[in-house]
Scaffold this motif. Structure first.
Motif, PDB file in Angstrom:
ATOM      1  N   CYS A 164       0.832  -1.201   0.000  1.00  0.00           N
ATOM      2  CA  CYS A 164       0.000   0.000   0.000  1.00  0.00           C
ATOM      3  C   CYS A 164       0.872   1.258   0.000  1.00  0.00           C
ATOM      4  O   CYS A 164       0.806   2.070   0.917  1.00  0.00           O
ATOM      5  CB  CYS A 164      -0.924  -0.019   1.226  1.00  0.00           C
ATOM      6  SG  CYS A 164      -2.415   0.957   1.019  1.00  0.00           S
ATOM      7  N   VAL A 223      -2.185   3.428  -3.395  1.00  0.00           N
ATOM      8  CA  VAL A 223      -3.399   4.066  -2.885  1.00  0.00           C
ATOM      9  C   VAL A 223      -4.117   4.810  -4.000  1.00  0.00           C
ATOM     10  O   VAL A 223      -5.338   4.675  -4.180  1.00  0.00           O
ATOM     11  CB  VAL A 223      -3.059   5.036  -1.729  1.00  0.00           C
ATOM     12  CG1 VAL A 223      -4.286   5.875  -1.352  1.00  0.00           C
ATOM     13  CG2 VAL A 223      -2.560   4.271  -0.514  1.00  0.00           C
ATOM     14  N   LYS A 224      -3.372   5.583  -4.768  1.00  0.00           N
ATOM     15  CA  LYS A 224      -3.981   6.350  -5.863  1.00  0.00           C
ATOM     16  C   LYS A 224      -4.600   5.430  -6.903  1.00  0.00           C
ATOM     17  O   LYS A 224      -5.689   5.700  -7.427  1.00  0.00           O
ATOM     18  CB  LYS A 224      -2.930   7.246  -6.510  1.00  0.00           C
ATOM     19  CG  LYS A 224      -2.400   8.336  -5.596  1.00  0.00           C
ATOM     20  CD  LYS A 224      -1.260   9.104  -6.256  1.00  0.00           C
ATOM     21  CE  LYS A 224      -0.622  10.105  -5.307  1.00  0.00           C
ATOM     22  NZ  LYS A 224       0.527  10.809  -5.915  1.00  0.00           N
ATOM     23  N   THR A 246      -7.924   3.794  -5.480  1.00  0.00           N
ATOM     24  CA  THR A 246      -9.080   4.683  -5.369  1.00  0.00           C
ATOM     25  C   THR A 246      -9.761   4.924  -6.709  1.00  0.00           C
ATOM     26  O   THR A 246     -10.926   5.322  -6.746  1.00  0.00           O
ATOM     27  CB  THR A 246      -8.656   6.045  -4.780  1.00  0.00           C
ATOM     28  OG1 THR A 246      -7.664   6.652  -5.624  1.00  0.00           O
ATOM     29  CG2 THR A 246      -8.106   5.882  -3.377  1.00  0.00           C
ATOM     30  N   HIS A 277     -11.293   0.460  -3.761  1.00  0.00           N
ATOM     31  CA  HIS A 277     -10.256  -0.112  -2.913  1.00  0.00           C
ATOM     32  C   HIS A 277      -9.638  -1.315  -3.611  1.00  0.00           C
ATOM     33  O   HIS A 277     -10.184  -1.843  -4.581  1.00  0.00           O
ATOM     34  CB  HIS A 277     -10.801  -0.512  -1.540  1.00  0.00           C
ATOM     35  CG  HIS A 277     -11.881  -1.551  -1.586  1.00  0.00           C
ATOM     36  ND1 HIS A 277     -13.223  -1.240  -1.687  1.00  0.00           N
ATOM     37  CD2 HIS A 277     -11.824  -2.915  -1.554  1.00  0.00           C
ATOM     38  CE1 HIS A 277     -13.939  -2.353  -1.700  1.00  0.00           C
ATOM     39  NE2 HIS A 277     -13.118  -3.381  -1.627  1.00  0.00           N
ATOM     40  N   PRO A 301      -7.151   2.496   1.468  1.00  0.00           N
ATOM     41  CA  PRO A 301      -8.596   2.504   1.204  1.00  0.00           C
ATOM     42  C   PRO A 301      -9.176   1.099   1.321  1.00  0.00           C
ATOM     43  O   PRO A 301      -8.974   0.257   0.453  1.00  0.00           O
ATOM     44  CB  PRO A 301      -8.690   3.041  -0.234  1.00  0.00           C
ATOM     45  CG  PRO A 301      -7.382   2.659  -0.863  1.00  0.00           C
ATOM     46  CD  PRO A 301      -6.353   2.607   0.233  1.00  0.00           C
ATOM     47  N   ASP A 350     -11.739  13.390  -0.478  1.00  0.00           N
ATOM     48  CA  ASP A 350     -10.780  12.353  -0.117  1.00  0.00           C
ATOM     49  C   ASP A 350     -11.130  11.082  -0.887  1.00  0.00           C
ATOM     50  O   ASP A 350     -12.059  10.364  -0.521  1.00  0.00           O
ATOM     51  CB  ASP A 350     -10.824  12.106   1.390  1.00  0.00           C
ATOM     52  CG  ASP A 350      -9.874  10.998   1.834  1.00  0.00           C
ATOM     53  OD1 ASP A 350      -9.003  10.607   1.025  1.00  0.00           O
ATOM     54  OD2 ASP A 350     -10.007  10.542   2.980  1.00  0.00           O
ATOM     55  N   GLU A 351     -10.390  10.817  -1.949  1.00  0.00           N
ATOM     56  CA  GLU A 351     -10.685   9.651  -2.782  1.00  0.00           C
ATOM     57  C   GLU A 351     -10.463   8.331  -2.039  1.00  0.00           C
ATOM     58  O   GLU A 351     -11.036   7.314  -2.410  1.00  0.00           O
ATOM     59  CB  GLU A 351      -9.808   9.673  -4.038  1.00  0.00           C
ATOM     60  CG  GLU A 351     -10.152  10.781  -5.021  1.00  0.00           C
ATOM     61  CD  GLU A 351      -9.256  10.742  -6.252  1.00  0.00           C
ATOM     62  OE1 GLU A 351      -8.043  10.507  -6.092  1.00  0.00           O
ATOM     63  OE2 GLU A 351      -9.773  10.908  -7.359  1.00  0.00           O
ATOM     64  N   SER A 352      -9.624   8.348  -1.017  1.00  0.00           N
ATOM     65  CA  SER A 352      -9.362   7.121  -0.269  1.00  0.00           C
ATOM     66  C   SER A 352     -10.492   6.794   0.697  1.00  0.00           C
ATOM     67  O   SER A 352     -10.459   5.761   1.373  1.00  0.00           O
ATOM     68  CB  SER A 352      -8.038   7.238   0.505  1.00  0.00           C
ATOM     69  OG  SER A 352      -8.114   8.234   1.504  1.00  0.00           O
ATOM     70  N   ARG A 353     -11.500   7.660   0.778  1.00  0.00           N
ATOM     71  CA  ARG A 353     -12.681   7.420   1.603  1.00  0.00           C
ATOM     72  C   ARG A 353     -13.907   7.515   0.689  1.00  0.00           C
ATOM     73  O   ARG A 353     -14.627   8.518   0.686  1.00  0.00           O
ATOM     74  CB  ARG A 353     -12.746   8.467   2.706  1.00  0.00           C
ATOM     75  CG  ARG A 353     -13.776   8.196   3.777  1.00  0.00           C
ATOM     76  CD  ARG A 353     -13.273   7.287   4.854  1.00  0.00           C
ATOM     77  NE  ARG A 353     -12.603   8.007   5.921  1.00  0.00           N
ATOM     78  CZ  ARG A 353     -11.950   7.412   6.903  1.00  0.00           C
ATOM     79  NH1 ARG A 353     -11.894   6.087   6.922  1.00  0.00           N
ATOM     80  NH2 ARG A 353     -11.350   8.086   7.846  1.00  0.00           N
ATOM     81  N   LEU A 356      -2.507  13.937  -0.024  1.00  0.00           N
ATOM     82  CA  LEU A 356      -3.412  12.866   0.396  1.00  0.00           C
ATOM     83  C   LEU A 356      -3.782  13.018   1.870  1.00  0.00           C
ATOM     84  O   LEU A 356      -4.925  12.774   2.273  1.00  0.00           O
ATOM     85  CB  LEU A 356      -2.777  11.500   0.149  1.00  0.00           C
ATOM     86  CG  LEU A 356      -2.478  11.116  -1.304  1.00  0.00           C
ATOM     87  CD1 LEU A 356      -1.731   9.793  -1.362  1.00  0.00           C
ATOM     88  CD2 LEU A 356      -3.769  11.037  -2.116  1.00  0.00           C
ATOM     89  N   ARG A 370      -7.431  13.783   3.597  1.00  0.00           N
ATOM     90  CA  ARG A 370      -8.010  12.920   4.631  1.00  0.00           C
ATOM     91  C   ARG A 370      -8.410  13.751   5.848  1.00  0.00           C
ATOM     92  O   ARG A 370      -9.481  13.541   6.422  1.00  0.00           O
ATOM     93  CB  ARG A 370      -7.000  11.840   5.026  1.00  0.00           C
ATOM     94  CG  ARG A 370      -7.409  10.977   6.224  1.00  0.00           C
ATOM     95  CD  ARG A 370      -8.739  10.234   6.025  1.00  0.00           C
ATOM     96  NE  ARG A 370      -8.669   9.267   4.957  1.00  0.00           N
ATOM     97  CZ  ARG A 370      -8.301   7.993   5.132  1.00  0.00           C
ATOM     98  NH1 ARG A 370      -7.933   7.563   6.319  1.00  0.00           N
ATOM     99  NH2 ARG A 370      -8.304   7.154   4.103  1.00  0.00           N
TER     100      ARG A 370
END
Length: 396
Positions: A24, A29-30, A33, A39, A85, A216-219, A359, A363
């Motif tokens: 990760c 991560v990018k 997402t 994820h 994510p 926040d793309e990771s959420r 990032l 977040r």
């Protein structure tokens, strides 16, 4: 309270850190997402089937590990370091505790074992944009946030064929990909107005889910529309749903606090490493006293937030008190500060979209929009403790 972690708890931390470090990276991560699920499915499979992470705090009777909130918070802290994510927060943090608390034995037996091994993902859908209110984090959740009998919200009606839902939820974490939705809906009109929770399966007729563009793309978040959708009542009609949501809200706040502490700590680590290498005027940037002072202030803030998060996890696990909201306020503020300093002290490169510093900023901002803001979290904690009521005792 024993502040020392057990060997099993330390092993959870070590195992997760090794896996997350390997699989990760910021680029991972990018990439994750931008997939349809939002994820990394392979990573989620490893977390579920190999490590049993979704079932960490679930009862052994339902194929869980039987650990406490503390272990799950440690896991969230490690995931937060990489901003990984995953649907862990939505599934194991939001939905699983509510099913455990309110579900019938058949519902628990049918849902919890599948959550425990990662085979089933779930999401909590509350009307409009009222997730923080529904969880009792920023206001009393005994109000009409679920619809109040008026137009809007999500309304539940019971007919000959069972319960039907109609309405919309705007900010559903992982709602676009979840296999199961737990929907908060208003029913009873004005005479017997109350909020109940309903199970809606993915693919149900009349269910429309649209992934939203989130800061926040990771959420990942989704808009969920329910157009006369068939639903199953969770538990019994006389269940105290608002109390269960408030109790679950404290647990969720604790987990997000731990996650934010992990993110803040990692952002600080990366900044310290950078200023040690980056030279200006013939010497490392980190050798300047002003930079040292700024980073020292961040370090103190992160450590204070970590202590608050660990205490909240211990308190939630033992039932001592509800300290999640206050810990979350502390952690979000620490993450916001750490992320801002990361951008500033990385200089020009820190302002680019290609750098991972942004990032952490996203977040911090995204979590505060969803679960805060910080001043309301603190105000709610003060209200719950009757801090400003006449005659209230204040410990010194």
């Amino acid at each position: 309270m024993d502040a020392r972690f057990t060997e099993e708890q330390q092993q959870i931390r070590r195992t997760l850190r090794e896996l997350i470090t390997e699989r990760c990276t910021p680029d991972d991560v990018k990439t994750a997402t931008r997939t349809p699920s939002g994820h990394d499915l392979a990573l989620w499979s490893a977390l579920g089937k190999e490590l049993g992470l979704p079932g960490l705090a679930l009862p052994e009777a339902h194929r869980g590990v039987g650990a406490s909130v503390t272990e799950l918070a440690l896991a969230e802290e490690e995931l937060g370091r990489a901003l990984a994510p995953t649907p862990l927060l939505a599934t194991s943090g939001l939905v699983a505790p509510l099913v455990t608390a309110l579900g019938t034995e058949d519902q628990r037996a049918g849902i919890l074992p599948r959550i425990a091994d990662g085979a089933l993902t779930a999401a909590l859908a509350v009307p409009g944009t009222g997730l923080a209110t529904a969880l009792g984090l920023v206001a009393d959740n005994a109000g009409d946030w679920s619809g109040g009998g008026r137009a809007g919200g999500v309304q539940a009606t019971r007919g000959e064929s069972g319960w039907r839902l109609y309405g919309q939820a705007e900010q559903v974490l992982d709602g676009h990909s979840a296999d199961l939705l737990l929907v908060a809906a208003h029913t009873g009109g004005f005479a017997r107005s109350r909020t109940l929770l309903f199970l809606v399966r993915a693919g149900a007729d009349g269910l429309v889910r649209t992934r939203q563009t989130a800061l926040d793309e990771s959420r990942p978040q989704a808009r969920v529309e329910l157009r006369d959708v068939e639903a199953e009542l969770l538990g019994e009609q006389d269940a105290d749903v608002t109390a269960a949501l408030a109790a679950g809200g404290d647990t969720v706040a604790t987990l997000i606090a731990a996650e934010a502490v992990g993110a803040a700590d990692r952002a600080l680590e990366r900044t310290v490493a950078y200023v040690k290498e980056r030279e200006q005027f013939g010497r490392p940037v980190g050798s300047f006293q002003a930079v040292k002072h700024r980073l020292a202030d961040v370090y103190v803030q992160v450590q204070a937030a970590r202590s608050a998060a660990y205490y909240a996890a211990w308190a939630a696990g033992t039932g001592t008190e509800r300290a999640g909201g206050l810990a979350l306020a502390q952690a979000l503020e620490a993450l916001r500060t750490s992320a801002a300093e990361a951008v500033q002290l990385h200089g020009g490169i820190g302002f680019t979209w290609e750098h991972e510093a942004h990032l952490y900023v996203k977040r911090a901002t995204g979590d505060e929009l969803l679960f805060g803001p910080v001043h309301l979290l603190r105000a709610r904690a003060a209200q719950s403790a009757a801090l400003f009521e006449a005659g209230a005792e204040v410990a010194v």
